[in-house]
Design an enzyme around this catalytic site. Structure first.
Site, PDB file in Angstrom:
ATOM      1  N   HIS A 356       3.006  24.235  59.038  1.00 16.83           N
ATOM      2  CA  HIS A 356       2.497  23.982  57.683  1.00 16.83           C
ATOM      3  C   HIS A 356       1.045  23.556  57.641  1.00 16.83           C
ATOM      4  O   HIS A 356       0.545  23.209  56.567  1.00 16.83           O
ATOM      5  CB  HIS A 356       3.312  22.890  56.985  1.00 16.83           C
ATOM      6  CG  HIS A 356       4.707  23.273  56.664  1.00 16.83           C
ATOM      7  ND1 HIS A 356       5.066  23.906  55.495  1.00 16.83           N
ATOM      8  CD2 HIS A 356       5.841  23.121  57.367  1.00 16.83           C
ATOM      9  CE1 HIS A 356       6.366  24.106  55.483  1.00 16.83           C
ATOM     10  NE2 HIS A 356       6.866  23.642  56.620  1.00 16.83           N
ATOM     11  N   LYS A 535      -2.775  16.918  43.475  1.00 17.80           N
ATOM     12  CA  LYS A 535      -2.335  17.152  44.842  1.00 17.80           C
ATOM     13  C   LYS A 535      -2.732  15.936  45.659  1.00 17.80           C
ATOM     14  O   LYS A 535      -3.430  15.060  45.157  1.00 17.80           O
ATOM     15  CB  LYS A 535      -2.994  18.407  45.420  1.00 17.80           C
ATOM     16  CG  LYS A 535      -4.512  18.485  45.170  1.00 17.80           C
ATOM     17  CD  LYS A 535      -5.118  19.788  45.668  1.00 17.80           C
ATOM     18  CE  LYS A 535      -4.969  20.943  44.706  1.00 17.80           C
ATOM     19  NZ  LYS A 535      -4.186  22.045  45.225  1.00 17.80           N
ATOM     20  N   LYS A 541      -9.296  19.418  50.378  1.00 18.99           N
ATOM     21  CA  LYS A 541      -8.881  19.878  49.042  1.00 18.99           C
ATOM     22  C   LYS A 541     -10.030  19.755  48.040  1.00 18.99           C
ATOM     23  O   LYS A 541      -9.995  20.301  46.961  1.00 18.99           O
ATOM     24  CB  LYS A 541      -7.648  19.110  48.580  1.00 18.99           C
ATOM     25  CG  LYS A 541      -6.412  19.385  49.462  1.00 18.99           C
ATOM     26  CD  LYS A 541      -5.235  18.528  49.031  1.00 18.99           C
ATOM     27  CE  LYS A 541      -4.032  18.623  49.963  1.00 18.99           C
ATOM     28  NZ  LYS A 541      -3.227  19.837  49.763  1.00 18.99           N
ATOM     29  N   THR A 643       1.487  25.149  46.858  1.00 19.33           N
ATOM     30  CA  THR A 643       2.624  25.576  46.037  1.00 19.33           C
ATOM     31  C   THR A 643       2.370  25.178  44.585  1.00 19.33           C
ATOM     32  O   THR A 643       2.877  25.829  43.677  1.00 19.33           O
ATOM     33  CB  THR A 643       3.948  24.945  46.528  1.00 19.33           C
ATOM     34  OG1 THR A 643       3.716  23.548  46.783  1.00 19.33           O
ATOM     35  CG2 THR A 643       4.414  25.608  47.808  1.00 19.33           C
ATOM     36  N   LYS A 647       2.905  27.108  40.740  1.00 19.38           N
ATOM     37  CA  LYS A 647       3.527  26.499  39.546  1.00 19.38           C
ATOM     38  C   LYS A 647       2.613  26.651  38.331  1.00 19.38           C
ATOM     39  O   LYS A 647       3.082  26.939  37.221  1.00 19.38           O
ATOM     40  CB  LYS A 647       3.834  25.017  39.817  1.00 19.38           C
ATOM     41  CG  LYS A 647       4.869  24.813  40.925  1.00 19.38           C
ATOM     42  CD  LYS A 647       4.917  23.371  41.436  1.00 19.38           C
ATOM     43  CE  LYS A 647       5.708  23.313  42.740  1.00 19.38           C
ATOM     44  NZ  LYS A 647       5.543  22.036  43.466  1.00 19.38           N
TER      45      LYS A 647
HETATM   46  C1  26V Z   1       2.021  15.139  59.071  1.00 17.10           C
HETATM   47  C2  26V Z   1       2.366  13.833  59.220  1.00 17.10           C
HETATM   48  C3  26V Z   1       1.915  13.136  60.403  1.00 17.10           C
HETATM   49  C4  26V Z   1       2.315  11.718  60.530  1.00 17.10           C
HETATM   50  C5  26V Z   1       3.058  11.041  59.517  1.00 17.10           C
HETATM   51  C6  26V Z   1       3.553  11.776  58.359  1.00 17.10           C
HETATM   52  C7  26V Z   1       3.152  13.197  58.253  1.00 17.10           C
HETATM   53  C8  26V Z   1       3.578  13.932  57.178  1.00 17.10           C
HETATM   54  C9  26V Z   1       3.228  15.251  57.050  1.00 17.10           C
HETATM   55  C10 26V Z   1       2.435  15.867  57.984  1.00 17.10           C
HETATM   56  C11 26V Z   1       2.048  17.308  57.867  1.00 17.10           C
HETATM   57  C12 26V Z   1       2.022  17.786  56.509  1.00 17.10           C
HETATM   58  C13 26V Z   1       1.690  19.228  56.430  1.00 17.10           C
HETATM   59  C14 26V Z   1       1.814  19.716  55.025  1.00 17.10           C
HETATM   60  O1  26V Z   1       2.304  19.043  54.145  1.00 17.10           O
HETATM   61  N1  26V Z   1       1.389  20.911  54.813  1.00 17.10           N
HETATM   62  C15 26V Z   1       1.456  21.512  53.505  1.00 17.10           C
HETATM   63  O2  26V Z   1       2.633  22.306  53.467  1.00 17.10           O
HETATM   64  C16 26V Z   1       2.799  22.955  52.220  1.00 17.10           C
HETATM   65  C17 26V Z   1       4.131  23.680  52.281  1.00 17.10           C
HETATM   66  O3  26V Z   1       4.088  24.697  53.217  1.00 17.10           O
HETATM   67  C18 26V Z   1       1.642  23.888  51.980  1.00 17.10           C
HETATM   68  O4  26V Z   1       1.805  24.482  50.722  1.00 17.10           O
HETATM   69  C19 26V Z   1       0.324  23.142  52.027  1.00 17.10           C
HETATM   70  O5  26V Z   1      -0.746  24.030  51.926  1.00 17.10           O
HETATM   71  C20 26V Z   1       0.228  22.371  53.323  1.00 17.10           C
HETATM   72  O6  26V Z   1      -0.909  21.529  53.314  1.00 17.10           O
END
Ligand code: 26V
Length: 800
Positions: A356, A535, A541, A643, A647
């Site tokens: 992601h 967001k 962003k 996403t 929407k």
């Molecule tokens: C990383 C970490 C690292 C440590 C603690 C908590 C945590 C939580 C999330 C993440 C990675 C998040 C990656 C993410 O949210 N990516 C998003 O995913 C969406 C669904 O695919 C996408 O639409 C977004 O563009 C993307 O930024």
């Protein structure tokens, strides 16, 4: 085969059920019931019908020995569930009337439900949309996650600054979960490895129990319901009696407190891995409990463990549950005595992984001391996996175990039979960047599944005016087959229809304005363009690009206050990770700019700025239907998909955006002429970064940008502390890694194009409506069909 019919429930039946639950589930007579009592009673009445379809679905899956899909995710950002249930069961009118007959207002009762905010942003919300689509499609599936006591923090502002407070969704009664004390697994951490007679045994030093809580997720028309199973941590040995008997009551309660920390709180950071042991504990806790549960279900129905990949598909939502690879191999090899190679093959046959993000700071890796200390056997197995992969691919140069680290992306790739990106561009960039070597070795493994959103929540439920008009025009087939929105195109050519489309948008804007006046005490002009960026706060962003452009526009308005400006209301919402100082500074800057602009008598009626606090799913449902312009302005190559962008387009907003993530595909679908494109491409970005002093050059070339930056630097928005934003201006004028300065001029140009288009309502409405008509492809039903076919080899058990 399951041929389910949606429940036929009359208003009277529902009313009686509400009263029955009020009295006998909650012990409250109607005359003494409060709002929460009514909400709980209605929820239980709805839940009964969901449970019926849930039992039917589970029965079908069991009888058929169906392959199950297991979606492992550290986050499920589900929001409210009551309206979702009512809408999917087709009981909106009955619920409204039943409550009215009981003297209660439907909207007020629904608004009483707290958001379940068990996620940070896009990744968690996607998981929630996927669960709903899996149920709508009748694909037998489970979501597995953690039942955090505290979801994402609550955000408020003090002097424009973000303040975080704990979120306590479980303090209120929660209508949707069923506790499963019998589904309990003991999860081990740390300890020693013992090797005896060719067998390896792991003796953990510490144990915690995982207890299941199930929430049924019902699909469209109630034909199927799957389970979201969330694990809560409990002490295996809850009470230290010897300590109690010594009179040390605090020590006696310690085991319980320690165990519970594992499911206490969601990590609030979607970028930086903090290397905290507790996070890894959470990840293993989820994975170990889920795998135990999956295997127990498999063992009930089948006897040959080698058939596991035929019956079990496990999707890893990012690398957070990546330890599922080693854990599954450990179970198959150490506990079930399969040869190591075969254990690995079986595990790979079950597992697949979604990436992601390409942001380097978000790619998980764990120091081997931390990892090995907590999961000593898994560290050994990661090495064995790595070695086996090396032997099979001698030309490989990178290791998942370099630099005394365990690299979870590489591990996930090697342990998965399919790896997917979340938009066409992102998938190509994955092949070229993070996974270039593994892609060369396994060219079949990476596939694309462009994200989608559920049309039930993100159009039908959140925008009743527009969805009503659509259904009146083309029938309700679009709800389960969103590409049928194309059938609106002939109507869009009809001026009278366009007026109705516009009236729906205008009424949504009035609703939002009233709500903002009541909640924020700010009154805005509902005829202005509603320009919305909502967001997570992050430099990539580029909320700061948006506010800089807004400042430049304000300055230009002050130069010529009587010119024919297009009035704008610029709306922001989003949370910054508590440790992300720069993101928090951008929030404060936006709030400071808002204070100055909104108080300016010269421009106040033409340009207003508002940062709405505590962005969550419910706020998104309120804002998106009222938006005219959707801001999707990330530095190209950085937003994996987005996403929210889908929407907005679906709800008839025009996008101003870069060629990033799914914006590229949205533009292809809605038509280039119905999208305000600007900015560098991903490859331009790479090149531009090599240009010496790129930001300084951009600023020199654009006096508007120079002037806006000067206002930020010079304290125009922070007169009480003139240098408050010096570092922000320095960042943009200096390293400017996210190329705010270099994209500014083009962004300004596209914004003025949007202004001009908005001044011509006939054209604007047509374009906005075409966005709705042509966004059908972005349904998560389409995405899930893609996963079912290309990744899971799973099927639907609905016959309609
Ligand atoms: C990383 C970490 C690292 C440590 C603690 C908590 C945590 C939580 C999330 C993440 C990675 C998040 C990656 C993410 O949210 N990516 C998003 O995913 C969406 C669904 O695919 C996408 O639409 C977004 O563009 C993307 O930024």
């Amino acid at each position: 085969m399951n041929i389910a019919t949606p429940p036929q429930v009359s208003t009277n039946t529902l009313r009686d059920a509400i009263v029955r639950h009020l009295c006998y589930s909650f012990g409250r007579e109607p005359d003494f019931a409060g709002l929460e009592d009514w909400r709980m009673a209605l929820s239980y009445a709805i839940r009964d019908h969901i449970a019926d379809s849930w039992f039917r679905a589970a029965g079908t899956a069991r009888r058929e020995g169906a392959k199950r899909v297991y979606y492992l995710s550290m986050e499920f950002l589900i929001g409210r569930l009551l309206e979702d249930g009512i809408v999917n069961l087709g009981l909106v009118d009955q619920a409204r009337e039943a409550l009215a007959a009981l003297g209660q207002d439907y909207d007020t009762v629904l608004a009483d439900e707290p958001d379940a905010a068990l996620g940070n942003g896009g990744l968690g919300r996607l998981a929630a949309c996927f669960l709903e689509s899996l149920s709508t499609l009748g694909c037998p599936a489970y979501g597995y996650g953690i039942r955090y006591e505290h979801g994402l923090f609550r955000q408020s502002f003090q002097g424009g600054r973000q303040i975080e407070a704990p979120e306590t969704w479980l303090l209120q009664r929660h209508a949707w979960e069923f506790e499963r004390p019998e589904a309990l697994f003991r999860i081990g951490f740390g300890g020693e490895i013992e090797e005896t007679g060719g067998k390896v045994l792991w003796h953990p030093a510490e144990h915690v129990d995982a207890e299941a809580y199930d929430t049924p997720i019902v699909g469209w028309q109630g034909k199927w319901a799957n389970t979201l199973r969330l694990w809560s941590a409990k002490a295996s040995d809850p009470f230290d009696l010897p300590a109690f008997n010594r009179g040390d009551f605090a020590a006696a309660a310690q085991p319980e407190a320690l165990a519970r920390t594992i499911s206490r709180v969601l990590y609030p950071d979607d970028t930086t891995e903090q290397g905290r042991e507790l996070r890894l504990k959470q990840e293993f806790f989820l994975v170990a409990a889920a795998l135990r549960d999956i295997l127990a279900r498999f063992d009930k129905e089948h006897s040959d463990i080698r058939k596991l990949p035929e019956k079990v598909a496990i999707q890893l939502n990012d690398t957070h549950p990546a330890v599922a690879g080693p854990e599954l191999v450990r179970i198959l090899h150490d506990e079930r005595s399969l040869p190591f190679e075969e254990a690995m093959e079986i595990a790979r046959g079950c597992l697949s992984y979604t990436n992601h993000t390409l942001l380097p700071e978000a790619l998980e890796s764990w120091g081997e001391d931390l990892f090995g200390g907590l999961l000593p056997r898994h560290l050994q197995i990661a090495d064995l996996i790595d070695n086996a992969h090396y032997e099979a691919n001698p030309s490989r140069t990178q290791s998942m175990r370099a630099d005394h680290q365990v690299k979870m992306g590489q591990l996930s790739f090697v342990m998965a039979h399919k790896v997917n990106g979340v938009s066409a561009l992102h998938t190509e960039l994955m092949k070229e960047t993070v996974f270039s070597e593994l892609h060369r070795l396994h060219p079949e493994r990476i596939v694309n599944q462009t994200n989608g959103v559920t049309p039930r929540r993100w159009l039908l439920a959140c925008n009743p005016r527009l969805s009503g008009l659509i259904t009146e025009t083309i029938g309700d087939g679009w709800v389960a087959d969103l590409e049928r929105l194309r059938e609106l195109e002939p109507a869009i050519e009809d001026a009278a229809w366009r007026e109705r489309f516009d009236a729906a948008k205008r009424a949504n804007k009035v609703d939002l304005s009233n709500w903002m006046a009541a909640e924020q005490g700010v009154s805005v002009n509902p005829d202005a363009m509603f320009d919305v960026q909502i967001k997570r706060m992050h430099e990539y962003k580029r909320q700061h690009l948006n506010i800089l452009e807004t400042i430049a526009l304000w300055q230009e308005m002050k130069d010529a206050p009587n010119a024919d400006w297009t009035p704008r209301v610029v709306l922001f919402a989003g949370k910054a990770a508590p440790g992300y100082a720069f993101a928090k500074d951008i929030i404060r800057l936006i709030n400071d700019v808002a204070a100055v602009l909104n108080a300016d008598p010269e421009t106040g009626d033409k340009l207003q700025v508002l940062f709405l606090p505590n962005y969550n799913v419910t706020l998104a449902e309120r804002l998106i239907p009222a938006a005219d312009l959707s801001e999707q302005i990330s530095t190209a190559g950085k937003e994996a998909s987005g996403t929210g962008n889908m929407k907005f387009a679906l709800n008839g907003a025009m996008t101003i955006g870069t060629l990033d993530g799914a914006n590229v595909e949205i533009r292809e679908h809605v038509g280039a002429e119905n999208f305000f494109l600007f900015g560098m491409t991903a490859s331009d970005v790479t090149e531009r970064r090599k240009v010496e002093s790129h930001a300084a050059k951009a600023i020199e070339a654009d006096p508007r940008l120079a002037r806006a930056l000067q206002a930020v630097r010079g304290g125009t928005f922070s007169p009480d502390e003139v240098d408050r934003y010096t570092h922000v201006a320095d960042n943009i004028a200096g390293a400017d890694y996210f190329l705010v300065a270099s994209d500014f001029t083009e962004y300004w140009r596209a914004s003025r194009e949007a202004d001009a288009a908005f001044r011509d309502p006939a054209t604007w409405i047509r374009k906005a409506a075409l966005n709705t008509a042509r966004s059908g492809w972005f349904s998560s039903d389409r995405t899930i069909r893609g996963y079912m076919q290309d990744i899971w080899a799973a099927r639907s058990y609905l016959s309609d």
